[in-house]
Design a protein around this motif. Structure first.
Motif, mmCIF file in Angstrom:
data_model
loop_
_atom_site.group_PDB
_atom_site.id
_atom_site.type_symbol
_atom_site.label_atom_id
_atom_site.label_comp_id
_atom_site.label_asym_id
_atom_site.label_seq_id
_atom_site.Cartn_x
_atom_site.Cartn_y
_atom_site.Cartn_z
ATOM 1 N N LYS A 67 19.133 -40.865 10.178
ATOM 2 C CA LYS A 67 18.690 -40.933 9.082
ATOM 3 C C LYS A 67 17.400 -41.423 9.015
ATOM 4 C CE LYS A 67 20.558 -45.504 8.054
ATOM 5 N NZ LYS A 67 20.950 -46.911 7.859
ATOM 6 N N PHE A 68 16.506 -40.965 7.984
ATOM 7 C CA PHE A 68 15.274 -42.006 8.609
ATOM 8 C C PHE A 68 14.659 -43.011 6.675
ATOM 9 C CE2 PHE A 68 14.015 -37.946 9.514
ATOM 10 C CZ PHE A 68 13.415 -37.950 10.810
ATOM 11 N N SER A 69 14.203 -44.494 7.284
ATOM 12 C CA SER A 69 14.654 -45.699 5.881
ATOM 13 C C SER A 69 12.733 -45.855 6.133
ATOM 14 C CB SER A 69 15.688 -46.531 6.597
ATOM 15 O OG SER A 69 17.136 -46.246 6.894
ATOM 16 N N ILE A 70 12.919 -45.641 4.460
ATOM 17 C CA ILE A 70 11.568 -46.638 4.286
ATOM 18 C C ILE A 70 11.687 -47.877 4.741
ATOM 19 C CG2 ILE A 70 9.962 -46.809 2.468
ATOM 20 C CD1 ILE A 70 11.006 -44.511 0.885
ATOM 21 N N GLN A 71 10.695 -47.911 5.833
ATOM 22 C CA GLN A 71 9.983 -49.591 5.956
ATOM 23 C C GLN A 71 9.557 -50.702 4.820
ATOM 24 O OE1 GLN A 71 6.471 -50.399 8.317
ATOM 25 N NE2 GLN A 71 8.316 -51.965 10.072
ATOM 26 N N ASN A 72 10.368 -51.779 4.912
ATOM 27 C CA ASN A 72 10.126 -53.000 3.541
ATOM 28 C C ASN A 72 10.241 -51.571 1.925
ATOM 29 O OD1 ASN A 72 9.596 -54.741 5.688
ATOM 30 N ND2 ASN A 72 7.804 -54.083 5.365
ATOM 31 N N PRO B 246 13.987 -49.924 -3.970
ATOM 32 C CA PRO B 246 13.918 -48.503 -4.673
ATOM 33 C C PRO B 246 13.846 -47.866 -6.051
ATOM 34 C CG PRO B 246 16.147 -50.395 -3.983
ATOM 35 C CD PRO B 246 14.527 -50.734 -3.591
ATOM 36 N N SER B 247 13.665 -47.541 -6.177
ATOM 37 C CA SER B 247 13.734 -47.061 -7.947
ATOM 38 C C SER B 247 14.957 -45.543 -8.672
ATOM 39 C CB SER B 247 12.533 -45.071 -7.507
ATOM 40 O OG SER B 247 12.265 -45.147 -9.096
ATOM 41 N N GLU B 248 14.319 -46.413 -10.345
ATOM 42 C CA GLU B 248 15.462 -45.475 -10.675
ATOM 43 C C GLU B 248 15.723 -44.753 -11.008
ATOM 44 O OE1 GLU B 248 15.470 -48.114 -14.525
ATOM 45 O OE2 GLU B 248 16.600 -49.905 -13.391
ATOM 46 N N LEU B 249 14.728 -43.797 -9.833
ATOM 47 C CA LEU B 249 14.135 -42.645 -10.075
ATOM 48 C C LEU B 249 14.336 -41.612 -9.896
ATOM 49 C CD1 LEU B 249 11.422 -42.749 -12.427
ATOM 50 C CD2 LEU B 249 14.145 -41.864 -13.575
ATOM 51 N N ASP B 250 15.382 -39.983 -9.222
ATOM 52 C CA ASP B 250 14.327 -39.522 -8.017
ATOM 53 C C ASP B 250 13.423 -39.200 -7.641
ATOM 54 O OD1 ASP B 250 17.577 -39.508 -8.199
ATOM 55 O OD2 ASP B 250 17.652 -37.402 -8.797
ATOM 56 N N ILE C 129 6.272 -34.354 7.487
ATOM 57 C CA ILE C 129 5.899 -33.788 8.998
ATOM 58 C C ILE C 129 5.827 -32.457 8.159
ATOM 59 C CG2 ILE C 129 6.004 -33.051 11.645
ATOM 60 C CD1 ILE C 129 7.498 -35.766 11.786
ATOM 61 N N GLY C 130 5.718 -31.953 6.926
ATOM 62 C CA GLY C 130 5.590 -31.194 6.225
ATOM 63 C C GLY C 130 7.430 -30.816 5.532
ATOM 64 N N GLN C 131 7.922 -31.782 6.287
ATOM 65 C CA GLN C 131 9.352 -30.880 5.353
ATOM 66 C C GLN C 131 9.925 -31.848 4.333
ATOM 67 O OE1 GLN C 131 10.906 -28.720 7.456
ATOM 68 N NE2 GLN C 131 9.031 -29.140 8.387
ATOM 69 N N THR C 132 10.500 -31.712 3.051
ATOM 70 C CA THR C 132 10.674 -32.111 2.270
ATOM 71 C C THR C 132 12.616 -32.513 2.057
ATOM 72 O OG1 THR C 132 10.561 -30.443 1.359
ATOM 73 C CG2 THR C 132 8.728 -31.904 1.082
ATOM 74 N N ALA C 133 12.492 -33.993 0.940
ATOM 75 C CA ALA C 133 13.760 -34.140 0.887
ATOM 76 C C ALA C 133 14.214 -35.079 -0.123
ATOM 77 C CB ALA C 133 14.788 -34.521 2.135
ATOM 78 N N THR C 134 14.689 -34.698 -1.549
ATOM 79 C CA THR C 134 14.857 -35.915 -2.384
ATOM 80 C C THR C 134 15.640 -37.866 -1.589
ATOM 81 O OG1 THR C 134 15.662 -33.870 -3.676
ATOM 82 C CG2 THR C 134 16.430 -36.180 -4.699
ATOM 83 N N LEU C 135 14.595 -38.287 -2.491
ATOM 84 C CA LEU C 135 15.519 -39.352 -2.148
ATOM 85 C C LEU C 135 15.764 -39.725 -3.415
ATOM 86 C CD1 LEU C 135 15.150 -41.710 0.316
ATOM 87 C CD2 LEU C 135 13.315 -42.641 -1.696
ATOM 88 N N LYS C 136 17.500 -40.185 -3.470
ATOM 89 C CA LYS C 136 18.221 -40.893 -4.396
ATOM 90 C C LYS C 136 17.799 -41.716 -4.948
ATOM 91 C CE LYS C 136 20.945 -36.707 -4.191
ATOM 92 N NZ LYS C 136 20.507 -35.661 -5.395
ATOM 93 N N ALA C 137 18.075 -42.347 -6.525
ATOM 94 C CA ALA C 137 17.283 -42.679 -6.945
ATOM 95 C C ALA C 137 18.973 -44.407 -6.508
ATOM 96 C CB ALA C 137 18.034 -42.739 -8.546
ATOM 97 N N GLY C 138 17.900 -45.173 -6.886
ATOM 98 C CA GLY C 138 18.891 -46.586 -5.871
ATOM 99 C C GLY C 138 18.894 -46.746 -4.788
ATOM 100 N N VAL D 289 11.226 -60.502 -16.472
ATOM 101 C CA VAL D 289 11.181 -59.347 -15.139
ATOM 102 C C VAL D 289 12.635 -59.640 -14.557
ATOM 103 C CG1 VAL D 289 9.911 -58.694 -12.974
ATOM 104 C CG2 VAL D 289 8.248 -58.974 -14.794
ATOM 105 N N ASN D 290 13.866 -59.053 -13.819
ATOM 106 C CA ASN D 290 14.624 -59.335 -13.369
ATOM 107 C C ASN D 290 14.911 -57.717 -12.596
ATOM 108 O OD1 ASN D 290 16.911 -59.731 -12.003
ATOM 109 N ND2 ASN D 290 17.879 -59.562 -14.648
ATOM 110 N N GLY D 291 14.129 -57.544 -11.755
ATOM 111 C CA GLY D 291 14.506 -56.326 -10.411
ATOM 112 C C GLY D 291 12.836 -55.496 -11.369
ATOM 113 N N SER D 292 14.061 -54.559 -11.605
ATOM 114 C CA SER D 292 12.969 -53.738 -12.203
ATOM 115 C C SER D 292 12.791 -53.282 -14.482
ATOM 116 C CB SER D 292 13.344 -51.711 -11.754
ATOM 117 O OG SER D 292 14.627 -51.748 -12.421
#
Length: 366
Positions: free
Chosen positions: A232-237, A240-244, A250-259, A313-316
């Motif tokens: 897996k690849f994880s975003i440092q710090n 999460p977003s409520e949207l996909d 490196i030129g490769q794409t994928a979907t980062l699922k909401a949340g 404000v509470n989260g998003s």
């Protein structure tokens, strides 16, 4: 004796100039009087300027408090740069079950589940990626987690099987027959352990491979190793977003699922790991992370408001107040001191201003 008066050519009497002198003296007196008045006025003004207290100009008076600010709609893509940290699995050993001489080696392009890895004494050894490693001979009627794993893998390969079943059924035996027939083996529907080689993923690269043509192998011995792979690849710090979102690495794409803040799609991980750029990185470089870009799959029409206008404000989640009305919002992003929000139950385009400062006194987000 009276003096004679001289007459000019026009008949006017010309005296000795006493009249002219009188007139000149009168003019001079008037001029001095005017000068005296001017000096007196100047001295009075100067004294007033010196002794009277200063008064602030109107422009420097106290400013009027601002209690509202403009709001506007803009398209938001959420495009940003992030650092992604790969998670790499440990090296795995592949244990063979067949004994004899390797007569054919099919490992040059890696091992694929359902395909022959090598032939020992002329019999194909088929690679199988099952959730539970194969550890015994199997036949119709057997039960267990290893049978469940076999059924599921046969089904994934498109062969007859009893998917999600822990029982070795007739369907399972038909799937095994087809699997072995495709590899060139004869089969009665049972599955001898000597005819399979367990692998940890559907497709793997191998090194330190012992199954070369002419080599002697023994059951229970290590025939090769699978180097650690990216799981897996994880975003440092990351937040999460409520949207996909779409992540490009490196030129490769994928979907980062909401949340979520990580991508564990095996195909995406394999594509990235196969690039020359990734393979040139050291373990220290990988631990530091790789630069990637992230943006929303579908851009949204967001309302741009001052960050100070969003309350509770509470989260998003939070609220804004416009025209005395409290409106719940989802916070989708921020830019240069402004918050980008999606109003709930209100038309963003119809909101042209929001309350700030004391305009929010007594307001709450309910």
């Amino acid at each position: 004796m009276k003096k004679r008066r001289n007459r000019g050519k026009n008949g006017k009497t010309v005296g000795n100039g006493s009249i002219s002198k009188t007139r000149n003296s009168g003019r001079i007196s008037v001029i001095w009087l005017l000068l005296a008045v001017v000096v007196a006025v100047s001295l009075t003004v100067g004294a007033c300027a010196l002794w009277l207290p200063d008064r602030a100009p109107a422009l420097l008076g106290s400013a009027k408090e601002i209690t509202s600010a403009p709001a506007g709609v803009q398209e938001y893509t959420g495009a940003t740069q992030v650092t992604m940290i790969p998670t790499v699995s440990q090296t795995r050993e592949l244990v063979g079950n067949a004994s004899g001489t390797v007569t054919e080696d099919m490992s040059s392009q890696g091992l694929t589940s359902g395909k022959t890895a090598m032939k020992v004494n002329g019999v194909s050894v088929v690679a199988l990626a099952t959730a539970t490693p194969m550890y015994r001979d199997l036949a119709t009627g057997d039960k267990g987690d290893d049978v469940l794993a076999l059924n599921n893998e046969l089904a994934r390969l498109g062969l007859p099987a009893s998917a999600k079943s822990t029982t070795y059924t007739w369907n399972t035996s038909q799937g095994v027959k087809q699997l072995m027939s495709a590899a060139g083996n004869t089969s009665d529907g049972s599955l001898p352990l000597t005819d399979v080689l367990w692998i940890p993923a559907a497709s793997v690269r191998v090194n330190e491979w012992a199954g070369t043509v002419g080599a002697t192998v023994a059951g229970g011995s290590v025939v090769g190793k699978v180097p650690g792979s990216v799981t897996k690849f994880s975003i440092q710090n990351g937040q999460p977003s409520e949207l996909d979102r779409t992540v490009t690495l490196i030129g490769q794409t994928a979907t980062l699922k909401a949340g979520t803040t990580e991508v564990d799609d095996a195909e995406f991980c394999a594509r990235v790991a196969a690039t020359q750029e990734f393979q040139s990185l050291t373990s220290d470089m990988l631990a530091t992370g790789l630069e990637a870009s992230v943006q929303l799959v579908n851009p949204v029409q967001a309302l741009r408001v001052p960050a100070a206008s969003v309350i509770g404000v509470n989260g998003s989640k939070g609220c804004i107040v416009s025209g005395g009305r409290t409106i719940k919002v989802s916070i989708v992003g921020s830019e240069l001191g402004a918050s980008l929000v999606e109003p709930q139950g209100a038309d963003a385009a119809a909101i042209t201003s929001v309350e700030i400062g004391s305009g929010l006194t007594g307001e709450s987000c309910r």
